[in-house]
Design a protein around this motif. Structure first.
Motif, short mmCIF file in Angstrom:
data_model
loop_
_atom_site.label_atom_id
_atom_site.label_comp_id
_atom_site.label_asym_id
_atom_site.label_seq_id
_atom_site.Cartn_x
_atom_site.Cartn_y
_atom_site.Cartn_z
N LYS A 50 0.74 -1.23 -0.14
CA LYS A 50 0.04 0.20 0.10
C LYS A 50 0.71 1.22 0.15
O LYS A 50 0.19 2.44 -0.29
N THR A 51 2.28 1.25 0.57
CA THR A 51 2.85 2.50 0.28
C THR A 51 4.07 2.48 -0.64
O THR A 51 4.59 3.61 -0.84
N HIS A 52 4.63 1.48 -1.05
CA HIS A 52 5.92 1.30 -1.68
C HIS A 52 5.84 1.47 -3.26
O HIS A 52 4.83 0.88 -3.59
N PRO A 53 6.54 2.54 -3.79
CA PRO A 53 6.57 2.72 -4.98
C PRO A 53 7.13 1.53 -5.91
O PRO A 53 7.96 0.82 -5.34
N PHE A 54 6.50 0.98 -7.01
CA PHE A 54 7.36 -0.01 -7.85
C PHE A 54 7.08 0.24 -9.22
O PHE A 54 6.39 1.09 -9.69
N LYS A 77 -7.03 -2.76 -11.69
CA LYS A 77 -6.68 -2.78 -10.50
C LYS A 77 -6.05 -1.50 -10.04
O LYS A 77 -5.64 -1.13 -9.03
N GLN A 78 -6.26 -0.33 -10.75
CA GLN A 78 -5.31 0.86 -10.81
C GLN A 78 -5.68 1.48 -9.58
O GLN A 78 -4.77 1.94 -8.72
N LYS A 82 -2.90 2.86 -6.53
CA LYS A 82 -2.87 4.19 -6.12
C LYS A 82 -1.47 4.95 -6.46
O LYS A 82 -0.83 5.32 -5.77
N ASN A 83 -1.34 5.11 -7.81
CA ASN A 83 0.01 5.83 -8.02
C ASN A 83 1.19 5.34 -7.67
O ASN A 83 2.09 6.09 -7.61
N TYR A 105 -2.52 4.42 -21.52
CA TYR A 105 -2.80 3.67 -20.38
C TYR A 105 -2.08 4.72 -19.27
O TYR A 105 -1.04 5.08 -19.35
N ASN A 106 -2.99 5.06 -17.99
CA ASN A 106 -2.42 6.00 -17.08
C ASN A 106 -1.39 5.42 -16.37
O ASN A 106 -0.27 6.22 -15.80
N LEU A 107 -0.98 3.90 -16.30
CA LEU A 107 0.13 3.69 -15.47
C LEU A 107 1.56 3.39 -16.27
O LEU A 107 2.47 3.34 -15.83
N VAL A 108 1.47 3.82 -17.55
CA VAL A 108 2.32 3.76 -18.63
C VAL A 108 3.31 5.14 -18.24
O VAL A 108 2.72 6.10 -18.71
N LEU A 109 4.49 4.89 -17.80
CA LEU A 109 5.43 6.00 -17.38
C LEU A 109 6.05 6.46 -18.91
O LEU A 109 6.56 7.49 -19.13
#
Length: 133
Positions: A50-54, A77-78, A82-83, A105-109
């Motif tokens: 829940k808190t770690h970026p990956f 599952k976006q 949570k960002n 896709y919002n998750l694609v950097l």
């Protein structure tokens, strides 16, 4: 620093090269030759943290579940992620249509061509550290 990094690629040589470039990028590095196995791991493990970026380095061309199927499934599952999840498309494709499609896709950097190099990695680190996404 990034907590976890996932490489999702069925090409062992590409995975080996990507692993080498990613040394020191994150605390934990996991490699998957199956997009389904990676998705299962991410949904169960990362949703609990829940808190770690990956970051996920994702190949598009894989058997059974390809990168596009993975993107569709993880996008559902976006909200749970949570960002924290950023996906880097790392593919042998240079198709501009695929690049455009991935941007939907919002998750694609970022969309990068294989192999990952130090300048590509530096641009990803800059985007993440300076919230340029």
């Amino acid at each position: 620093m990034i907590e976890s990094t996932y490489i999702v690629d069925d090409d062992k040589i590409s995975t080996f090269l990507t692993e080498h470039i990613l040394e020191g990028f994150s605390k934990e590095l996991k490699c998957f030759s199956s997009a389904e196995a990676a998705l299962e791991e991410i949904i169960t493990v990362e949703a609990e943290r829940k808190t770690h970026p990956f970051v996920v380095f994702l190949d598009l061309n894989m058997p059974i579940m390809d990168g596009w199927d993975f993107l569709e499934a993880i996008s559902l599952k976006q909200e749970r992620l949570k960002n924290r999840c950023k996906i880097v498309i790392l593919t042998s494709s240079i198709d501009e249509e695929e690049k455009r499609r991935s941007a939907e896709y919002n998750l694609v950097l970022k969309f990068l061509s294989k192999p990952l190099d130090k300048s590509g990695l530096a641009s990803i680190q800059d985007m993440i550290c300076n919230n340029k996404y």
